[in-house]
Design a protein around this motif. Structure first.
Motif, mmCIF file in Angstrom:
data_model
loop_
_atom_site.group_PDB
_atom_site.id
_atom_site.type_symbol
_atom_site.label_atom_id
_atom_site.label_comp_id
_atom_site.label_asym_id
_atom_site.label_seq_id
_atom_site.Cartn_x
_atom_site.Cartn_y
_atom_site.Cartn_z
ATOM 1 N N HIS A 363 -12.780 -2.246 2.757
ATOM 2 C CA HIS A 363 -12.008 -0.951 3.650
ATOM 3 C C HIS A 363 -10.743 -1.237 3.429
ATOM 4 C CE1 HIS A 363 -11.564 3.391 4.795
ATOM 5 N NE2 HIS A 363 -10.582 2.731 5.289
ATOM 6 N N THR A 364 -10.011 -1.357 4.492
ATOM 7 C CA THR A 364 -8.930 -2.117 3.962
ATOM 8 C C THR A 364 -7.551 -2.678 2.811
ATOM 9 O OG1 THR A 364 -8.736 -4.651 5.760
ATOM 10 C CG2 THR A 364 -8.154 -2.011 6.532
ATOM 11 N N ALA A 365 -8.411 -3.991 2.121
ATOM 12 C CA ALA A 365 -8.556 -4.163 1.167
ATOM 13 C C ALA A 365 -8.137 -3.769 -0.169
ATOM 14 C CB ALA A 365 -8.672 -5.161 0.592
ATOM 15 N N LYS A 366 -8.975 -2.347 -0.167
ATOM 16 C CA LYS A 366 -8.914 -1.217 -1.092
ATOM 17 C C LYS A 366 -7.891 0.170 -0.806
ATOM 18 C CE LYS A 366 -12.005 2.173 -2.996
ATOM 19 N NZ LYS A 366 -13.664 2.997 -2.799
ATOM 20 N N TYR A 367 -8.287 0.712 0.791
ATOM 21 C CA TYR A 367 -7.007 1.680 0.856
ATOM 22 C C TYR A 367 -5.106 0.978 0.851
ATOM 23 C CZ TYR A 367 -10.923 4.335 0.800
ATOM 24 O OH TYR A 367 -11.951 4.873 -0.490
ATOM 25 N N GLY A 368 -5.228 -0.444 1.405
ATOM 26 C CA GLY A 368 -3.585 -1.065 0.605
ATOM 27 C C GLY A 368 -3.542 -1.251 -0.483
ATOM 28 N N ALA A 369 -4.106 -1.576 -1.210
ATOM 29 C CA ALA A 369 -4.260 -1.640 -2.710
ATOM 30 C C ALA A 369 -3.994 0.353 -2.930
ATOM 31 C CB ALA A 369 -5.573 -1.720 -3.394
ATOM 32 N N GLN A 370 -4.485 0.922 -2.865
ATOM 33 C CA GLN A 370 -4.196 2.174 -2.228
ATOM 34 C C GLN A 370 -2.660 2.858 -1.970
ATOM 35 O OE1 GLN A 370 -7.223 5.063 -2.932
ATOM 36 N NE2 GLN A 370 -5.472 6.621 -1.392
ATOM 37 N N SER A 371 -2.686 2.603 -1.181
ATOM 38 C CA SER A 371 -0.906 2.344 0.288
ATOM 39 C C SER A 371 -0.356 1.715 -1.240
ATOM 40 C CB SER A 371 -1.081 1.683 0.776
ATOM 41 O OG SER A 371 -0.752 0.681 1.198
ATOM 42 N N THR A 372 0.128 0.805 -1.546
ATOM 43 C CA THR A 372 1.616 0.414 -2.854
ATOM 44 C C THR A 372 0.790 0.474 -4.074
ATOM 45 O OG1 THR A 372 -0.293 -1.557 -2.945
ATOM 46 C CG2 THR A 372 0.999 -1.639 -0.668
ATOM 47 N N ASN A 373 0.224 1.241 -4.147
ATOM 48 C CA ASN A 373 0.347 1.753 -6.309
ATOM 49 C C ASN A 373 -0.406 0.130 -6.961
ATOM 50 O OD1 ASN A 373 -0.575 3.498 -8.586
ATOM 51 N ND2 ASN A 373 1.973 3.761 -8.729
ATOM 52 N N SER A 374 -0.703 -0.340 -6.347
ATOM 53 C CA SER A 374 -1.200 -1.734 -7.302
ATOM 54 C C SER A 374 -3.020 -1.597 -7.678
ATOM 55 C CB SER A 374 -1.184 -3.242 -6.249
ATOM 56 O OG SER A 374 -1.426 -2.485 -5.169
#
Length: 452
Positions: A363-374
């Motif tokens: 979860h945190t890897a996926k939404y961390g990516a969303q939070s960085t637009n990466s």
């Protein structure tokens, strides 16, 4: 390049004996079985995204733990921080960030969102190039190999009501026009440095005014319509009380009523929120950025993670002040804080994914990516090849079946079990080592001796 994994955590779950074909940093194919010339590895999981970092603070970890007869707080810690950064040069900033980013890679972070507010010279005057300090951060990411989302920070005031900045903040302060120019300059730097992008970070509601906040958002979104926007929002109860006094609204309430949030906003330290704000953040699709070890170190409080996730909220993790540089520890304390508050166990999981460790990591890897637009956070065709190889000999000491791997990683291991780390299709860590590690350590040690 082809990589054969004995087992791998893909976006749709654990798979065994898979070959990844990587071209230009992207996973082009995933096939069953070992293909010719594939490099053999053991257990592979997606790299973690660090959603919140102040790189320079890594250098004064340990300097601020002197007690003051029960009077120490976030606000006294902040004064120590101001004193420390008063002497740092651009080269110092690069040395600190390089050391930090190597540490991040070795612990499993493959991308970092750098909440960057150290903009100006020691006396507060502007460098000839507004992006001098920012370029030092870009250079550190390039040398280390970590992916970078740079978030230049808009900082204008020392408190609600547009209070004049204090002397410790002079290196942070920008007029909105100057700030937008800085953002444009940083955007140009992303064309020079690979695997980087930018967003912005209005520091907090106490440090910016509404007109400037809206102008900054409009400007960065003119450069990139999905640019990440991160903001410190409700870290301390005093901040909430001051916002209520000034705006007659709580910080999250005011932000939601005055800005159009979306899935590329990340609310850092939304610690002190009520039930209505919790629900409204979820409706806005903004991500909650949680930094458990820093929030514990500073005595901030505990985010209502259990309720937020149960209602469909999304979270990312960050190391913030870098009192710890370890996603395993962040996730362990994300769960443990809830256990202490609720007096229950295994709270942050779902009926679909009963493994707390696997749920939290994915979860945190996926939404961390969303939070960085990466294009990171998961291992799937079309995603960037940001991955971690775990050390099989160390994993063997704990429950190691697929359903237990990430539970063991997060809750049972005491030593680092990460063996190799790939970012954007390139190996940055092999056998637990970084090629520039010794050089970075020596430069960092010399800096600490000089400033301490």
């Amino acid at each position: 390049m082809k990589i054969f994994a004995e087992r791998i955590l893909l976006a749709d779950g654990w798979k065994s004996k898979q070959t990844l074909t990587v071209e230009n940093g992207i996973i082009k194919a995933i096939t069953c079985g070992k293909e010719i010339n594939a490099e053999c590895v053991g257990t592979v999981i997606p790299g973690m995204v660090n959603c919140h970092s102040h790189a320079f603070q890594r250098a004064f970890a340990g300097f601020s733990e002197q007690g003051s007869e029960g009077q120490d707080s976030f606000w006294t810690w902040r004064n120590v921080m101001y004193q420390f950064l008063a002497t740092l040069t651009p080269e110092d900033a690069k040395i600190i960030a390089t050391q930090l980013y190597i540490e991040m890679l070795k612990s499993g972070y493959t991308r970092v969102a750098e909440f960057h507010y150290l903009h100006h010279d020691i006396d507060g005057s502007h460098y000839e190039s507004l992006a001098t300090m920012a370029e030092a951060i870009f250079a550190a990411s390039e040398q280390s190999g970590i992916g970078l989302t740079l978030l230049p920070v808009l900082y204008q005031y020392s408190g609600f009501g547009q209070l004049s900045p204090n002397d410790g903040q002079k290196r942070f302060i920008n007029h909105i026009d100057t700030f937008n120019t800085l953002v444009s300059d940083c955007y140009q730097l992303t064309q020079k440095f690979s695997n980087t992008n930018i967003g912005i970070a209005p520091h907090s509601l106490r440090a910016v005014d509404k007109a400037s906040l809206n102008s900054a958002v409009e400007h960065v979104r003119s450069l990139d319509s999905k640019a990440p926007i991160h903001i410190h929002i409700a870290e301390q109860q005093k901040e909430v009380d001051d916002c209520l006094t000034h705006y007659h609204q709580r910080p999250v309430q005011w932000l939601l009523n005055n800005c159009k949030l979306d899935q590329h906003w990340c609310l850092i330290h939304a610690t002190h929120i009520n039930a209505q704000e919790c629900s409204d953040i979820i409706v806005s699709k903004a991500i909650a950025g949680i930094c458990p070890t820093t929030e514990a170190n500073l005595g901030d409080g505990v985010f209502p993670t259990t309720e937020f996730l149960a209602e469909g909220g999304t979270v990312a993790i960050g190391s913030d002040s870098h009192i710890s540089v370890n996603p395993v520890e962040e996730l362990r304390w994300l769960e443990y804080a809830q256990r202490l508050v609720k007096q229950q166990r295994a709270l942050l999981a779902t009926s679909q994914q009963p493994s707390v460790g696997q749920y939290l990591w994915t979860h945190t890897a996926k939404y961390g990516a969303q939070s960085t637009n990466s294009n990171t956070g998961e291992l799937a065709v079309g995603k960037q090849a940001d991955l971690i190889v775990l050390d099989e000999s160390k994993l063997a000491m704990f429950a190691a079946k697929d359903k237990h791997v990430l539970d063991s990683l997060i809750f049972a291991t005491q030593n680092n079990v990460i063996k190799d780390v790939m970012v954007n299709g390139k190996w940055c860590i092999l056998d637990g080592q970084h090629p520039f590690e010794q050089e970075a350590n020596e430069a960092f040690t010399e800096l600490l001796n000089r400033v301490s």
